[in-house]
Design an enzyme around this catalytic site. Sequence first.
Site, PDB file in Angstrom:
ATOM      1  N   GLU A 134      13.456   5.252 -42.509  1.00  9.32           N
ATOM      2  CA  GLU A 134      14.155   4.490 -43.726  1.00  9.32           C
ATOM      3  C   GLU A 134      14.786   3.498 -43.095  1.00  9.32           C
ATOM      4  O   GLU A 134      15.980   3.578 -42.796  1.00  9.32           O
ATOM      5  CB  GLU A 134      14.816   5.491 -44.459  1.00  9.32           C
ATOM      6  CG  GLU A 134      15.116   4.711 -45.597  1.00  9.32           C
ATOM      7  CD  GLU A 134      16.076   5.718 -46.388  1.00  9.32           C
ATOM      8  OE1 GLU A 134      16.499   6.848 -45.730  1.00  9.32           O
ATOM      9  OE2 GLU A 134      16.503   5.138 -47.698  1.00  9.32           O
TER      10      GLU A 134
ATOM     11  N   ASP B  92      15.460   9.432 -56.210  1.00 12.38           N
ATOM     12  CA  ASP B  92      16.248   9.239 -54.719  1.00 12.38           C
ATOM     13  C   ASP B  92      17.852   9.762 -55.032  1.00 12.38           C
ATOM     14  O   ASP B  92      18.246  10.762 -54.657  1.00 12.38           O
ATOM     15  CB  ASP B  92      16.212   8.278 -53.698  1.00 12.38           C
ATOM     16  CG  ASP B  92      16.393   8.324 -52.436  1.00 12.38           C
ATOM     17  OD1 ASP B  92      16.534   9.524 -51.984  1.00 12.38           O
ATOM     18  OD2 ASP B  92      16.604   7.263 -51.826  1.00 12.38           O
TER      19      ASP B  92
ATOM     20  N   HIS C 145      12.960  12.405 -44.103  1.00 10.66           N
ATOM     21  CA  HIS C 145      13.456  11.085 -44.293  1.00 10.66           C
ATOM     22  C   HIS C 145      13.072  10.216 -42.890  1.00 10.66           C
ATOM     23  O   HIS C 145      13.657  10.660 -41.864  1.00 10.66           O
ATOM     24  CB  HIS C 145      14.662  10.841 -44.321  1.00 10.66           C
ATOM     25  CG  HIS C 145      15.308  11.215 -45.774  1.00 10.66           C
ATOM     26  ND1 HIS C 145      15.228  12.284 -46.072  1.00 10.66           N
ATOM     27  CD2 HIS C 145      16.059  10.388 -46.538  1.00 10.66           C
ATOM     28  CE1 HIS C 145      15.861  12.463 -47.577  1.00 10.66           C
ATOM     29  NE2 HIS C 145      16.150  11.248 -47.746  1.00 10.66           N
TER      30      HIS C 145
ATOM     31  N   HIS D 249      18.671  13.638 -54.440  1.00  4.77           N
ATOM     32  CA  HIS D 249      19.715  14.184 -53.647  1.00  4.77           C
ATOM     33  C   HIS D 249      20.631  14.723 -54.564  1.00  4.77           C
ATOM     34  O   HIS D 249      21.718  14.041 -55.051  1.00  4.77           O
ATOM     35  CB  HIS D 249      20.211  13.289 -52.762  1.00  4.77           C
ATOM     36  CG  HIS D 249      19.487  12.657 -51.686  1.00  4.77           C
ATOM     37  ND1 HIS D 249      19.696  12.931 -50.212  1.00  4.77           N
ATOM     38  CD2 HIS D 249      18.476  11.828 -51.448  1.00  4.77           C
ATOM     39  CE1 HIS D 249      18.680  12.548 -49.419  1.00  4.77           C
ATOM     40  NE2 HIS D 249      17.947  11.711 -50.218  1.00  4.77           N
TER      41      HIS D 249
ATOM     42  N   TRP E  90      24.377   5.640 -52.650  1.00  2.00           N
ATOM     43  CA  TRP E  90      23.336   4.822 -52.431  1.00  2.00           C
ATOM     44  C   TRP E  90      22.805   4.088 -53.686  1.00  2.00           C
ATOM     45  O   TRP E  90      21.612   3.401 -53.467  1.00  2.00           O
ATOM     46  CB  TRP E  90      22.348   5.808 -51.536  1.00  2.00           C
ATOM     47  CG  TRP E  90      22.562   6.240 -50.383  1.00  2.00           C
ATOM     48  CD1 TRP E  90      22.579   5.643 -49.068  1.00  2.00           C
ATOM     49  CD2 TRP E  90      23.229   7.608 -50.026  1.00  2.00           C
ATOM     50  NE1 TRP E  90      23.205   6.448 -48.156  1.00  2.00           N
ATOM     51  CE2 TRP E  90      23.467   7.563 -48.841  1.00  2.00           C
ATOM     52  CE3 TRP E  90      23.561   8.596 -50.795  1.00  2.00           C
ATOM     53  CZ2 TRP E  90      24.230   8.779 -47.872  1.00  2.00           C
ATOM     54  CZ3 TRP E  90      24.072   9.621 -50.185  1.00  2.00           C
ATOM     55  CH2 TRP E  90      24.315   9.776 -48.941  1.00  2.00           C
TER      56      TRP E  90
ATOM     57  N   HIS F 204      11.696  13.633 -55.146  1.00  2.00           N
ATOM     58  CA  HIS F 204      12.810  13.186 -54.206  1.00  2.00           C
ATOM     59  C   HIS F 204      13.815  12.949 -54.890  1.00  2.00           C
ATOM     60  O   HIS F 204      14.127  11.632 -55.245  1.00  2.00           O
ATOM     61  CB  HIS F 204      12.074  12.092 -53.364  1.00  2.00           C
ATOM     62  CG  HIS F 204      13.067  11.625 -52.156  1.00  2.00           C
ATOM     63  ND1 HIS F 204      12.522  11.876 -50.702  1.00  2.00           N
ATOM     64  CD2 HIS F 204      14.229  11.480 -52.115  1.00  2.00           C
ATOM     65  CE1 HIS F 204      13.511  11.517 -49.990  1.00  2.00           C
ATOM     66  NE2 HIS F 204      14.595  11.167 -50.652  1.00  2.00           N
TER      67      HIS F 204
ATOM     68  N   GLN G  32      21.472  15.088 -42.982  1.00  2.00           N
ATOM     69  CA  GLN G  32      21.802  13.669 -43.047  1.00  2.00           C
ATOM     70  C   GLN G  32      22.433  13.189 -42.078  1.00  2.00           C
ATOM     71  O   GLN G  32      22.080  11.749 -41.654  1.00  2.00           O
ATOM     72  CB  GLN G  32      22.801  13.731 -44.227  1.00  2.00           C
ATOM     73  CG  GLN G  32      23.447  12.211 -44.294  1.00  2.00           C
ATOM     74  CD  GLN G  32      22.279  11.301 -45.060  1.00  2.00           C
ATOM     75  OE1 GLN G  32      22.211  11.308 -46.254  1.00  2.00           O
ATOM     76  NE2 GLN G  32      21.831  10.470 -44.054  1.00  2.00           N
TER      77      GLN G  32
END
Length: 456
Positions: free
Chosen positions: A221, A317, A218, A67, A323, A65, A160
């Site tokens: 979360e 991630d 996702h 991005h 993030w 996982h 997203q």
Amino acid sequence: MLDLLVRSARVAGAADGGSGAETVDVHVRGETIVAVVPSSGEPPDAAEVVDARGCLLSPPFVEPHVHLDTVLTAGEPRWNDSGTLWEGIACWAERKPMLDHEDVVARAGEVLRWYVANGVLHVRSHVDVTDPGLVALGALVELRERVRDVLDLQLVAFPQEGICSFPRGAELLEEAARRGVDVVGAIPHYEDTREDGVRSLEIAVDVARRHDLLVDVHCDEIDDEQSRFVEVLATHAMRTGLRDRVTASHTTAMGSYNPAYSYKLRRTLSRSGVNVVCNPLVNLHLQGRFDGYPKRRGLTQVKELLDAGVNVAFGHDDVMDPWNPLGTADPVLVAHVGAHATQMMSPAEVAQCFQMVTDRAARALGITGSYGVRAGSPANFLLLAAQDAFDVVRRLVRPSVVVSRGRIVAERDPAAARLRWPGRDVEDVDFVRDRDAAGATWRAGPSVRSEGDRER
Ligand code: 17E
Ligand code: FE2
């Protein structure tokens, strides 16, 4: 004549825990492991010989996982000051219109080189498809081809900003599926209403079934104990027969569920066959941001899910994006922090954390058929200058040698600290806790010799 011969390696997860004196040789021809045999006996000639000197032999790390479209954008155009998921999404929405093809290829390509240097040869990347131009998707589809000779990249169409709550969200998801993603995503807890969240999962599962793709959502979360989309996703997985082709990522609301509901949900999850991916670095930082003290940890129920028979993996991630401003694409750090964050600290549990960035992550990606160090498998593996999996996680041991498709694609010297204690001889400190005399060899790290090359 072999193309590559690895001598005297110890096998991770062997019956002796990977710490005994029994070693194996790995024979490689072309891109394939042709034999794994006990080290006793005269080996065949080889163009390249690696003397592992008792180092641990492991299949490659797997990133379940990340991005890649957002990596290396931290601070552009502004920093995520609150540290919430929500402000991260808002920052990214401001950066998104500035994307162009070369920008994405350059940033994602750079981080993939970091991954390979860290021993990761399988990566699943989410890519935001709530962009009318699908710019990042085009770039990552191209990059997936460009890197194929070294690593496998799976792409997730990740909406997203929502499927139902974003203009033409469902159409963009469908278009992404047509353009050749491997996996379909969703983000039900971000949709405007609970009903939209449920509907978004129906849409994602439908797209996946029609295009014969995997699913990675996702899911929940958020620190809202009333966010309960995992049960909906797991039930789809069960009733459609998709089962372990489905992954629930993050699921951090499980860190806030009451014990009675948690018990019920774990039963649903274990019956459904779905995989769960926990991202300890990022969710420790994003969650609990609306709490005073006591402040929640905001991670899913890793230990309890494993006990219930659910496959759980650890992911990174983010690498330097809205993030997570930190990150070096390092699965060993993820396992190390994951062990602390999920209280997986007994010797067996620490070893399990290593599994969550190797075998268990491979299971989540659905690649177990070609994953593992055995005759007939692709020649993808690592040498780690460590006693066993526990030692890798404790001392943060990174791979000394990374082999992909039968070729050495990365090397690194085992780091040593030098102590100059007054009144004593200078000595190296490697933080090893002695358990066996065999340690002396693997501590030196492997040596590599190519034909016409001198010993390094
Ligand atoms: N987007 C999201 O919804 N959640 C995350 N953890 C990241 C991006 C990194
Ligand atoms: Fe994520």
